[in-house]
Design a protein around this motif. Sequence first.
Motif, PDB file in Angstrom:
ATOM      1  N   ASN A   1       1.087  -1.460  -0.330  1.00 49.63           N
ATOM      2  CA  ASN A   1      -0.123  -0.219   0.362  1.00 49.63           C
ATOM      3  C   ASN A   1       0.697   0.842  -0.084  1.00 49.63           C
ATOM      4  N   ALA A   2       1.957   0.919   0.627  1.00 49.00           N
ATOM      5  CA  ALA A   2       2.648   2.489   0.803  1.00 49.00           C
ATOM      6  C   ALA A   2       4.175   2.717  -0.526  1.00 49.00           C
ATOM      7  N   LEU A   3       3.208   1.454  -1.932  1.00 52.32           N
ATOM      8  CA  LEU A   3       4.242   1.765  -2.530  1.00 52.32           C
ATOM      9  C   LEU A   3       4.032   2.886  -3.478  1.00 52.32           C
ATOM     10  N   GLY A   4       3.028   3.979  -3.458  1.00 48.19           N
ATOM     11  CA  GLY A   4       2.574   4.421  -4.755  1.00 48.19           C
ATOM     12  C   GLY A   4       3.200   5.904  -4.693  1.00 48.19           C
ATOM     13  N   PRO A   5       3.570   6.674  -3.373  1.00 44.17           N
ATOM     14  CA  PRO A   5       4.333   7.306  -3.374  1.00 44.17           C
ATOM     15  C   PRO A   5       5.521   7.358  -4.093  1.00 44.17           C
ATOM     16  N   VAL A   6       6.223   6.187  -3.421  1.00 42.33           N
ATOM     17  CA  VAL A   6       7.156   5.220  -3.848  1.00 42.33           C
ATOM     18  C   VAL A   6       7.803   5.446  -5.079  1.00 42.33           C
ATOM     19  N   VAL A   7       6.626   4.750  -6.026  1.00 39.25           N
ATOM     20  CA  VAL A   7       6.753   4.506  -7.683  1.00 39.25           C
ATOM     21  C   VAL A   7       7.484   6.659  -8.081  1.00 39.25           C
ATOM     22  N   THR A   8       6.053   6.869  -7.793  1.00 35.19           N
ATOM     23  CA  THR A   8       6.278   8.495  -8.516  1.00 35.19           C
ATOM     24  C   THR A   8       7.988   9.468  -8.509  1.00 35.19           C
TER      25      THR A   8
ATOM     26  N   VAL B   1       5.348   6.400 -18.354  1.00 32.29           N
ATOM     27  CA  VAL B   1       4.978   4.937 -17.611  1.00 32.29           C
ATOM     28  C   VAL B   1       4.577   4.750 -16.384  1.00 32.29           C
ATOM     29  N   VAL B   2       5.351   6.096 -15.118  1.00 34.29           N
ATOM     30  CA  VAL B   2       4.425   5.969 -14.312  1.00 34.29           C
ATOM     31  C   VAL B   2       2.537   6.531 -13.936  1.00 34.29           C
ATOM     32  N   ASP B   3       2.541   7.181 -14.650  1.00 34.32           N
ATOM     33  CA  ASP B   3       0.516   7.149 -14.945  1.00 34.32           C
ATOM     34  C   ASP B   3      -0.107   5.987 -14.828  1.00 34.32           C
ATOM     35  N   LEU B   4       1.047   5.091 -16.317  1.00 36.59           N
ATOM     36  CA  LEU B   4       0.664   3.853 -16.780  1.00 36.59           C
ATOM     37  C   LEU B   4       0.687   2.771 -15.607  1.00 36.59           C
ATOM     38  N   VAL B   5       1.484   3.179 -14.688  1.00 33.15           N
ATOM     39  CA  VAL B   5       1.453   1.772 -13.632  1.00 33.15           C
ATOM     40  C   VAL B   5       0.345   2.238 -12.228  1.00 33.15           C
ATOM     41  N   TYR B   6       0.780   3.563 -12.199  1.00 34.00           N
ATOM     42  CA  TYR B   6      -0.215   4.051 -11.363  1.00 34.00           C
ATOM     43  C   TYR B   6      -1.969   3.268 -10.469  1.00 34.00           C
ATOM     44  N   PRO B   7      -2.827   2.932 -12.004  1.00 36.16           N
ATOM     45  CA  PRO B   7      -3.498   1.816 -11.565  1.00 36.16           C
ATOM     46  C   PRO B   7      -3.667   0.666 -10.627  1.00 36.16           C
ATOM     47  N   LEU B   8      -2.837  -0.053 -11.033  1.00 39.40           N
ATOM     48  CA  LEU B   8      -2.212  -0.804 -11.027  1.00 39.40           C
ATOM     49  C   LEU B   8      -1.997  -0.699  -9.783  1.00 39.40           C
TER      50      LEU B   8
END
Lengths: 329, 305
Positions: free
Chosen positions: B225-232, B290-297
């Motif tokens: 659940n913490a991944l979102g900000p980390v990936v961005t 790519v980040v934008d496309l991965v985010y919904p996953l």
Amino acid sequence: MNTLLDIKGLTVAMAGLGRPILDEVSLAVHDGEAVALVGESGSGKSVTARTALGLFPGGATVSGSVVVGGTEVVAAGPGDLRRVRTSVASMIFQDPRAGVNPVRRIGDFLTEPLRRIQGRSKAEATAQALELLGAVGMPDPPRHLRQFPHELSGGMLQRVMIAYALTADPRLLLCDEPTTALDVTTQAEIMAILGRLRRDRGLGILLITHDLDLAASVCDRVYVMYAGRIMEAAPSAALTSVPRHPYTRGLLGSAPPLTGPMPRLAPIPGAPLGLAEAVSGCPFAARCAHVVPGLCDATTPTLERHGDSQVACLRAAELIDETQGEGLR
Amino acid sequence: MWLRRVGAMALTLLVTSFLVFSSLYLAPGDPVAFLVKGRSPSPDQLAAIRHEYGFDKPFPVRYWDWLTGMLHGDFGQSYQLHASVASVIGSRLPSTLLLVGLSTVLIVVFGVGLGIFGALRKGKGVVVLVTVGAAVPSFTAAIVLRSVFGVRLGWFPTVGTGSGFGDELHHMVLPAVALTITFMALVTRVTRASMLEELGREHVEVVTSRGLSRSTVIRRHVLRNALGPVVTVSGLLISGLLVSTAIVESAFGMNGVGSLLVTSVDHMDFPVVQAIVLLVVATFVVVNTVVDLVYPLIDPRVRAA
Ligand code: SF4
């Protein structure tokens, strides 16, 4: 009768606070019995319920005993805690929206404990999840398995939470304000589901609520809690017909009745005792209409038997005569 | 949705290409002065040079030529190196890509790893490390790393690019560390904060109270659940790596795209500068898409929005 939950003399204290969070709390739930723990917010009722799963506030010192299904959880090792959490007791929380992991599908959420704890195969776990969703009255279980939490209403999510708690096949269900976050119709539905599960599965239930009338109408016995202490414990019928503690009477007086004419509401004056405030004598003294200076703030009342009830009030005996003279309240 | 993203990407690149081209066109200094360096050509010769390089054509024509050329893979000629821009950049790209790749691995593995460690341990060690790390500029890091691990301890080469994959990688270690210290610190900080936030959530208490083991809870409910900000943040930082190679490659005497950018700016080698800047922007746009496309996953809630 088997005692599912047996809390004895439980005190939970934290450095820097004026009073203990829980002070000498004793409480029991027997097999198949529904028991309510009633109090205002901050009374320690949720903390009490959590101790049954070995969830104590971080950094607190704990004394007393909490025995769940024969296992002591105060200072228990990981193995004992795991046994209690995975096969004896499970909990339903107040806000289902916060309680279900928002990024996982309902199916993953429900099958995870079945597969990882109960050791079922994927197919078995899915079948059981479907069955549980049906048991809590979800209209379309196969579809719900593929849904995410944000696609379901609060009432539906609370059913999912109940199904999640049932994956443990528990004997004791701890329900922490399970309907507070829901609208009135949904509240009634959730309570009906809990009642049915209790009958069908012989579950023991500990219902945490601030609503004394709800508690008395669905539970066999009620504990009334204030400032971390049990004020009164009685069978529901005795509690509502002859409320003995001034605080219980205040709680009954401050809720509008569901039927009949609206009486004059008499809310309890003052605010609940904060954790920072130290107590001497009776914790309710500051708000009590019957307080006797010099007595109530000097001696700490302990639970004593009066009729069918146990009451922690120094003036319980005289007050009963008084109320009976007035014809109650 | 895909079509819109790709369209937006193309538009961004088009606008950037115009800005890049016109900004250099407006920049002070005349590339011809550099081309004739020291010699004093006759006006006829000057005009010939201007014509050869197309400086005599009007601005829109030059931009159009440049743009259509690029679409055919022709980025023009380097003034400085007398070779096509594509070949000049192409010959240096592998070494820079290796540096960026190694840095990415370092950022993700150590940044995220330290963040997790810092969130699960009570101590303040990681916080101190992160605060110090975030404050070290890469050129300072380069100097310190070279003198300690290169010169004093002799563990790593201090200069050059090396030959053969293993040797190249060996040469890359210190530059990659110098390049990533700040970025690692930022990723560590974001990971730690995001993990701590998730650890306090009620759904974590729910699965804990159900008896799932701590490692399962951490992996599947906290970290996940913490991944979102980390990936961005990682995406932003990694797309910025290409720019930062300029400093580090120069400091370590490496022959990469970053050092090429520095020398090309020095020599007013506009075609090379333009191509590199455009490459940087393209990387940025692609990584962020790519980040934008991965985010919904990662977070299904944004799918609905
Ligand atoms: S002990 Fe005194 S103050 Fe406390 S409830 Fe009884 S009468 Fe009121």
